[in-house]
Design an enzyme around this catalytic site. Sequence first.
Site, short mmCIF file in Angstrom:
data_model
loop_
_atom_site.label_atom_id
_atom_site.label_comp_id
_atom_site.label_asym_id
_atom_site.label_seq_id
_atom_site.Cartn_x
_atom_site.Cartn_y
_atom_site.Cartn_z
N LYS A 174 -7.67 7.36 13.12
CA LYS A 174 -6.63 8.38 13.03
C LYS A 174 -6.86 9.55 14.00
O LYS A 174 -6.49 9.46 15.16
CB LYS A 174 -6.47 8.86 11.58
CG LYS A 174 -6.09 7.67 10.64
CD LYS A 174 -5.55 8.11 9.32
CE LYS A 174 -5.42 6.98 8.32
NZ LYS A 174 -4.13 6.33 8.24
N TYR A 230 -9.33 2.21 -0.07
CA TYR A 230 -8.56 1.61 1.03
C TYR A 230 -9.46 1.49 2.25
O TYR A 230 -9.99 2.50 2.73
CB TYR A 230 -7.37 2.54 1.33
CG TYR A 230 -6.31 1.95 2.25
CD1 TYR A 230 -5.05 1.65 1.76
CD2 TYR A 230 -6.54 1.72 3.60
CE1 TYR A 230 -4.06 1.13 2.59
CE2 TYR A 230 -5.58 1.20 4.43
CZ TYR A 230 -4.34 0.90 3.93
OH TYR A 230 -3.36 0.39 4.74
N ASP A 245 -16.25 5.34 4.65
CA ASP A 245 -15.03 5.10 5.42
C ASP A 245 -14.33 6.46 5.57
O ASP A 245 -13.73 6.98 4.62
CB ASP A 245 -14.15 4.09 4.69
CG ASP A 245 -12.86 3.80 5.45
OD1 ASP A 245 -12.57 4.54 6.41
OD2 ASP A 245 -12.15 2.86 5.07
C1 LIG Z 1 -9.62 5.09 4.53
C2 LIG Z 1 -8.94 4.13 5.46
N1 LIG Z 1 -9.63 3.10 5.96
C3 LIG Z 1 -9.09 2.22 6.81
C4 LIG Z 1 -7.77 2.34 7.21
C5 LIG Z 1 -7.18 1.33 8.15
O1 LIG Z 1 -6.90 1.92 9.37
P1 LIG Z 1 -5.79 1.25 10.33
O2 LIG Z 1 -4.46 1.48 9.66
O3 LIG Z 1 -5.96 1.97 11.63
O4 LIG Z 1 -6.13 -0.20 10.43
C6 LIG Z 1 -7.00 3.38 6.70
C7 LIG Z 1 -5.58 3.51 7.08
O5 LIG Z 1 -4.83 4.28 6.55
C8 LIG Z 1 -7.58 4.30 5.79
O6 LIG Z 1 -6.88 5.29 5.26
#
Ligand SMILES: Cc1ncc(COP(=O)(O)O)c(C=O)c1O
Length: 420
Positions: free
Chosen positions: A259, A136, A231
């Site tokens: 986050k 993700y 990430d």
């Molecule tokens: C691993 C990871 N990358 C990127 C994101 C995207 O972040 P945002 O929801 O702030 O766009 C998330 C969101 O849950 C995530 O868990």
Amino acid sequence: MNAATQAMLEKARRFLPNGTLGNISDEILLSRGRGSRVWDSDDREYIDYLLGSGPMLLGHAHPEVLQAVREQLEEGLTFFALNEKAILLAEQIVDAVPCAEKVRFTSSGTEATLYALRVARAATGREKILKFEGGYHGMHDYSLMSLRPPRASDYPKPIPDSRGIPRGVEQSVLVAPFNDLDLAASLIEDHRADLAAVIVEPLQRILPPAPGFLEGLREVTSAHDVALIFDEIVTGFRLALGGAQAYYGVVPDITTLGKVIGGGFPLAAVAGSARYMAEFDASLSDSALVQIGTLSGNPVAAAAGLAAIRVLKRSGTYERLHEISKAIGSALKSAASDLGIAAHVVGEGPAFDLVFADEPPKNYAEVLASDSQLAARFAKGLRSHGVLKDSKFYVSTAHTESDVEATAIAASKALTDITR
Ligand SMILES: Cc1ncc(COP(=O)(O)O)c(C=O)c1O
């Protein structure tokens, strides 16, 4: 459900597509939170393992975060211009996160991963990226490739997750199964002439990296001068102060954070080595990347993040967080085994889930093969017994032994209801 809640949900259906914010689809209207608990608009109390999808690592309404925010509110809400809180937050990130030499702030994690990929393309002069099936990275076109495919992908061909994505994007994304180093390494070698970056969640959703997997990715990407992007929007400041890269001891070139660093406000970041971050530096090159955001480095969000990090840095914080997380996981596992249900706690420290399968999954295909219907019924059952979770259990420093006991009771009841 009381009449006021019902009326508000009707209003939601009238003004919001599907009556939701696009996140959690079930009908629940949260009205307040404190510590490890949240209350819905009917004043029902829940032990909260949703935690705003992760940012609330200190629990809700932490007094030191609230105080820092109140002080900043009096000084100004947003400036667009350079501000002290953003600079101090960047300093904390560079101090804590092994790969971070410089930081560029954004407002969301989606933006952060988009820019991390752009930086990698600019620095290497190549276009393709490799991501992992089930990984993700937010909602932009490059990340919505084989995030939740209905079947295993025909590697390395991605399966787009959404309508509305240009066909051309598929041609610049390769997909590999998580934890299969041999396949990933051979794809990296085969595509090295076009490959700008490998982007990976070091803890993919709840799947820990197999021994040697991250180390192997580090080795093969370095050998071919491909950027390695971790990430860490979930794992940053959650698994450890230095994130998964400190926890697992593998240092990427670029990382994305979100986050926790915004303390509950919209704030995320791209951070990385001086070489890659120089791509953002207009003083070094006329052709530096263009990247601007109205709220980037917002001082209220930065003040909240700074206060959160100050609390997290206190001695013993992560030891306690991991201990309480382990206790919650064990309680869930026992509740399942007592009823003869095949289930495993899968994850790392304060981010895990109970997966209904004979063996713990190691990749997306194995997650797909687990009993997701049982998992959905379990989450629903937990909610009816006062425990809130979505796709995983996020644990905060505010969770206590009494939350562990109450969760164990709720889990037993929910699983008993299911098996009846
Ligand atoms: C691993 C990871 N990358 C990127 C994101 C995207 O972040 P945002 O929801 O702030 O766009 C998330 C969101 O849950 C995530 O868990």
